[in-house]
Scaffold this active site. Structure first.
Site, PDB file in Angstrom:
ATOM      1  N   HIS A   1      51.558  50.560  39.985  1.00 29.79           N
ATOM      2  CA  HIS A   1      50.126  50.343  39.433  1.00 29.79           C
ATOM      3  C   HIS A   1      49.027  49.904  40.580  1.00 29.79           C
ATOM      4  CE1 HIS A   1      51.416  49.646  35.248  1.00 29.79           C
ATOM      5  NE2 HIS A   1      52.473  49.324  35.792  1.00 29.79           N
TER       6      HIS A   1
ATOM      7  N   LYS B   1      36.199  46.473  42.923  1.00 32.06           N
ATOM      8  CA  LYS B   1      35.398  47.033  41.742  1.00 32.06           C
ATOM      9  C   LYS B   1      34.293  47.004  41.654  1.00 32.06           C
ATOM     10  CE  LYS B   1      39.673  45.263  38.940  1.00 32.06           C
ATOM     11  NZ  LYS B   1      40.094  46.231  38.296  1.00 32.06           N
TER      12      LYS B   1
HETATM   13  C1  GLS Z   1      46.314  47.466  37.851  1.00 29.46           C
HETATM   14  C2  GLS Z   1      45.303  48.386  38.249  1.00 29.46           C
HETATM   15  O1  GLS Z   1      44.442  47.692  39.155  1.00 29.46           O
HETATM   16  C3  GLS Z   1      44.531  49.175  37.171  1.00 29.46           C
HETATM   17  O2  GLS Z   1      43.757  50.129  37.877  1.00 29.46           O
HETATM   18  C4  GLS Z   1      45.563  49.691  36.291  1.00 29.46           C
HETATM   19  O3  GLS Z   1      44.640  50.282  34.929  1.00 29.46           O
HETATM   20  C5  GLS Z   1      46.696  48.613  35.586  1.00 29.46           C
HETATM   21  C6  GLS Z   1      47.343  49.093  34.463  1.00 29.46           C
HETATM   22  O4  GLS Z   1      48.274  50.134  35.280  1.00 29.46           O
HETATM   23  O5  GLS Z   1      47.147  48.281  36.629  1.00 29.46           O
HETATM   24  N1  GLS Z   1      47.285  46.972  38.658  1.00 29.46           N
HETATM   25  C7  GLS Z   1      47.427  45.827  38.736  1.00 29.46           C
HETATM   26  O6  GLS Z   1      48.130  45.197  39.757  1.00 29.46           O
HETATM   27  N2  GLS Z   1      46.767  45.177  38.190  1.00 29.46           N
HETATM   28  C8  GLS Z   1      45.874  46.222  37.173  1.00 29.46           C
HETATM   29  O7  GLS Z   1      45.101  46.007  36.433  1.00 29.46           O
END
Ligand code: GLS
Length: 839
Positions: free
Chosen positions: A374, A571
């Site tokens: 992710h 972000k």
């Molecule tokens: C995250 C990513 O930062 C997000 O972009 C993503 O949408 C989300 C779900 O796949 O996963 N990875 C993480 O460690 N936290 C998130 O929200």
């Protein structure tokens, strides 16, 4: 002649059972009964919360039937189960979602009203379980909703943190963290299952021995054992009978072990253990914290993974299976590296406990697991110091060494004499201090590895997991994230949902592609008018909320420009702030400037130890203080920071947005899911070429999306040339003016030093390229402002955004997981009566 009394009673019972009946009268009576018999209250002394609990139990009763039916079918048919292993679930409030999925919202509303109460008020009483940090945890919950709605047998395994993500308050513009005591008033949605408790070992050492047949075996003699108790929550699908379980583990002291110590007189040792055991699942770790040395975090991960795998094996063996076909009956998905210790744990269980030979155990393990990555951010990649790891999990370290030895033999075959490959692929990082690399363990031990958006999956293959991709290309795939239209449209935006259904029927709720039919109404001026009216109504509601919470008056006619998500430098909430300051400067220089009035709305939590992120919150609030009170600015600009952004607040915010800010540095946001929720609710996106933004733009059409900023290749080039943020600062007067204004102390009562850390990191490093993207962002925002002036055209774009979001339903994502990774299919549930009405 009258029938005898007992017959009369029987026939009444048969008409409707109090725990399952759906007539208004039965529901009203059930709520009153639960208030009395469960809450122990009568109306005169009952609080709102008592009524919420009574209502929640009433709804749960109606769920239980489906839940037990589902469990029975799974058992009897010995179905293949998807087991989603996730350290986080951001569930959001249960009540309203269950009402929608059960299809009884209207009946309950009336029953509640007849009891003299207001349903919305009771819904607002629920304390949401905040068992996750942000996108990753919320994705897990969207997936649980889709699994059930698609009738896929599944269990979501996780941790029942006693304290979830902290509540955020804003004091003098700063974030203050408050403990989230979400369980303090009771949780009506869960059922404890102490009979399914398991034991988890920690520490100690291993020893080898020969069994009766002379086989070499290893046993693990732990230093201590902790008990895991499962708490189950039903996750009901939308208008189906399937109710899957979310099974969250809580840790408890293992009495027998304590007594041993107690008996030898080590009273304090026994107490320490008890405290330790019970601390294990106390608190969720906020992400973005340096993970080094966080032994408790590894303990949490191992604890829930071991509990879950033992649980699966118990279920499997209870059904009369052997473990030979475990991989055919369980598809276990690793939600990021957090549960990746599962690879070594399943090997341990198969080899040491069930006496499988290595090769067979490995075949089962690799077939069982899938791994979702992710993030590409290097700092988020988990690795554990070898010493800490070996101390806590001595047997797992041995197993990981053996996995690594065999894996590196494979690498040697492909790349003879290439030591660099060996060192970069190894499960052990030996470049300095030694670490266990959890992502490598997950890659080697899974049959599929996926990223969460096309760009992210491509970048994984090119950067972070490049060597793995070259060695094992067939393992790699992509599954773009999705969100559930039930929570993110039907629950959160009932007005728009009703408008849509009035035009195209209700099928879109289960098949989001059907939203395309809305395109047929795009030229209907009356429909566009209704669309605008709904948007204005939900904006008005949010404006009211903002006024009630913060005392700030904002106009629902201004453009609602929203950025809600965790605070992180990548972000770039502070890029948004630079835009606000630039607009402010423009008005100050030209007080009669005709600009599109905007309300800038922010929300999001910063990790408690992430100073820069907290400083960005302070900056937003400080800029807001000046801008909101400057009479020369008037209604043209307002800045709002909504405290305590969570699922509940998201449900208010997404429907009310005109503009969705998705402005991360390209290549940094793996996917994003907020971007999907906004667009689904008819907001237009201003976004970079990053994560799922790219696919959203592809779907909605480039003319309905505001794109800006450098692409990943351009960023690589820029960095290769040597990026110097000062060049931008010196050559762009508006940028310079914005930065100088912050530095002058204008927003901080003359304290020029307050934001220095943040500003210096931009001026001298600008790791996330705010300065490089500044002008492009400003130009794009100008295009947004112009476009907003043409409300008819804006409405068309808004409708097209909603109409073309079919791809981003989590139902589509789950279908892809089923086809590409899990090899599972739906198992519809027929209802069977459990409650015998004939007495
Ligand atoms: C995250 C990513 O930062 C997000 O972009 C993503 O949408 C989300 C779900 O796949 O996963 N990875 C993480 O460690 N936290 C998130 O929200």
């Amino acid at each position: 002649m009258n029938p005898p009394l007992n017959q009369m009673l029987q026939s009444q019972i048969q008409i409707e059972d109090d725990r399952t009946g759906l007539s208004i009268e039965t529901l009203r009576r059930a709520i009153a009964d639960n208030l009395f018999y469960i809450q122990g209250k009568f109306p005169a002394i009952a609080t709102k919360h008592d009524y919420y609990m009574a209502l929640a139990y009433t709804v749960r009763d109606r769920l239980l039937h489906r839940w037990l039916n589902t469990l029975e079918v799974y058992l009897k048919q010995d179905v293949k189960l998807v087991c989603y292993l996730s350290a986080e679930y951001l569930v959001g409030p249960h009540l309203v979602n269950n009402l929608i999925n059960l299809g009884i919202y209207e009946q309950i509303r009336q029953a509640v009203e007849e009891s003299g109460l207001n349903l919305q008020q009771l819904i607002n009483t629920e304390e949401e379980p905040g068992l996750g940090n942000g996108g990753l945890g919320r994705l897990a919950s969207c997936y649980m909703d889709s699994l059930a709605s698609l009738e896929i047998p599944a269990i979501g395994y996780g941790i029942r943190y006693e304290f979830g993500i902290f509540d955020q308050e804003i004091k003098d513009g700063w974030q203050v963290e408050i403990t989230d005591k979400w369980l303090q008033d009771g949780n009506p949605w869960e059922i404890a299952r102490p009979e399914a408790a398991v034991s988890v070992k920690f520490g100690g050492h291993t020893e080898s021995y020969l069994d009766d047949q002379g086989n070499y075996r290893v046993r693990w003699l732990p230093e201590y054992i902790v008990k895991g108790i499962p708490y189950d929550t039903p996750i009901l699908g939308y208008k189906v009978n399937t109710a899957n379980s979310m099974r969250l583990w809580t840790s408890e002291a293992c009495e027998s072990f304590d007594f041993q110590r107690f008996n030898v007189g080590d009273y304090y040792g026994a107490v320490d253990r008890k405290v330790f055991s019970e601390n294990l699942t106390k608190v969720l770790y906020p992400n973005d914290e340096p993970i080094k040395g966080k032994e408790l975090r590894l303990q949490q991960q191992y604890f829930f993974v071991s509990c879950s795998l033992q649980d699966m094996i118990r279920i499997h063996l209870n059904e009369g299976n052997t473990l030979d076909n475990f991989a055919e009956k369980f598809a276990v998905q690793l939600n990021d590296t957090h549960p990746s210790i599962g690879v070594a744990e399943l090997m341990r269980l198969l080899i040491d406990v069930h006496y499988y030979p290595w090769e067979k155990a490995w075949e089962i393990t690799e077939k069982t697991f899938g791994f979702t990555n992710h993030t590409l951010l290097p700092e988020a990649l988990e690795r554990w110091p070898l010493g800490l790891f070996g101390h806590l999990l001595p047997r797992h370290l041995e197993i990981i060494y053996e996995i690594n030895k065999r894996f590196l033999d494979q690498v040697r075959l492909k790349y003879p004499g290439n030591n660099e490959k060996l060192s970069s692929l190894s499960l052990i990082d030996e470049r300095g201090d030694k670490y266990v690399r959890m992502a490598h363990l997950a890659c080697v031990g899974s049959h599929k590895i996926n990223g969460v958006a096309q760009l992210h999956s491509e970048l994984l293959k090119k950067t972070l997991l490049k060597d793995f991709y070259e060695l094992l290309p067939e393992k790699f795939t992509n599954v773009t994230n999705g969100v559930t239209p039930r929570r993110w449209m039907v629950v959160s935006n009932p007005e728009l949902s009703q408008l849509i259904s009035s035009k195209i029927g209700e099928n879109w709720i289960k098949n989001l592609d059907e939203l395309r039919k809305l395109e047929g109404f795009i030229d209907d001026g009356g429909f566009r008018q209704q669309w605008r009216e709904v948007k204005r109504k939900v904006k008005q509601d949010l404006a009211q909320y903002i006024h009630d919470k913060l005392g700030i008056i904002v106009s629902p006619d201004s453009l609602f420009d929203v950025q809600v998500k965790r605070l992180h430098e990548y972000k770039r909430q502070h890029l948004n702030v630079l835009h606000i300051i630039t607009l402010y400067n423009r008005i100050k220089q030209n007080p009669n400037l005709d600009i599109t009035p905007r309300t800038f709305i922010f929300g999001g939590k910063a990790a408690p130890g992430y100073h820069q992120a907290k400083l960005i919150i302070k900056l937003i609030n400080s800029v807001g203080d000046i801008v909101n009170h400057d009479p020369e600015i008037g209604e043209r600009l307002k800045v709002v920071f909504l405290p305590d952004y969570n699922v509940t607040l998201g449900q208010r915010v997404y429907p009310a947005a005109d503009l969705s800010e998705q402005i991360s540095t390209a290549g940094k946001e793996a996917s994003g899911t907020g971007n999907m929720k906004f667009s689904l609710n008819g907001a237009l996106t201003i976004g970079t070429f990053d994560g799922a933004n790219i696919e959203i733009r592809e779907e909605v059409g480039e003319e309905n999306f505001f794109l800006f900023g450098l692409k990943t290749e351009e960023i690589d080039q820029l960095r290769a040339q040597g990026y110097n943020p000062q060049d931008y600062y010196n050559s762009n007067p508006e940028l310079k003016a914005a930065i100088d204004l912050i530095n002058s102390g204008f927003f901080s009562h003359g304290d020029g030093g307050l934001f220095q850390l943040l500003i210096n990191s931009l001026l001298y490093l600008d790791h996330y390229l705010l300065f490089a993207d500044y002008q492009s962002y400003l130009d794009c925002q100008e295009r947004v402002s112009q476009a907003y002036k043409d409300q008819e055209h804006w409405t068309r774009m808004s409708i097209l955004n909603t109409a073309r979001m079919g791809k981003f339903s989590s139902d589509r994502s789950i279908r892809e997981y089923c086809d590409k990774i899990w090899n599972t299919s739906p198992v519809p549930i027929q209802m069977k009566d459990y409650v015998q009405a004939d007495g």
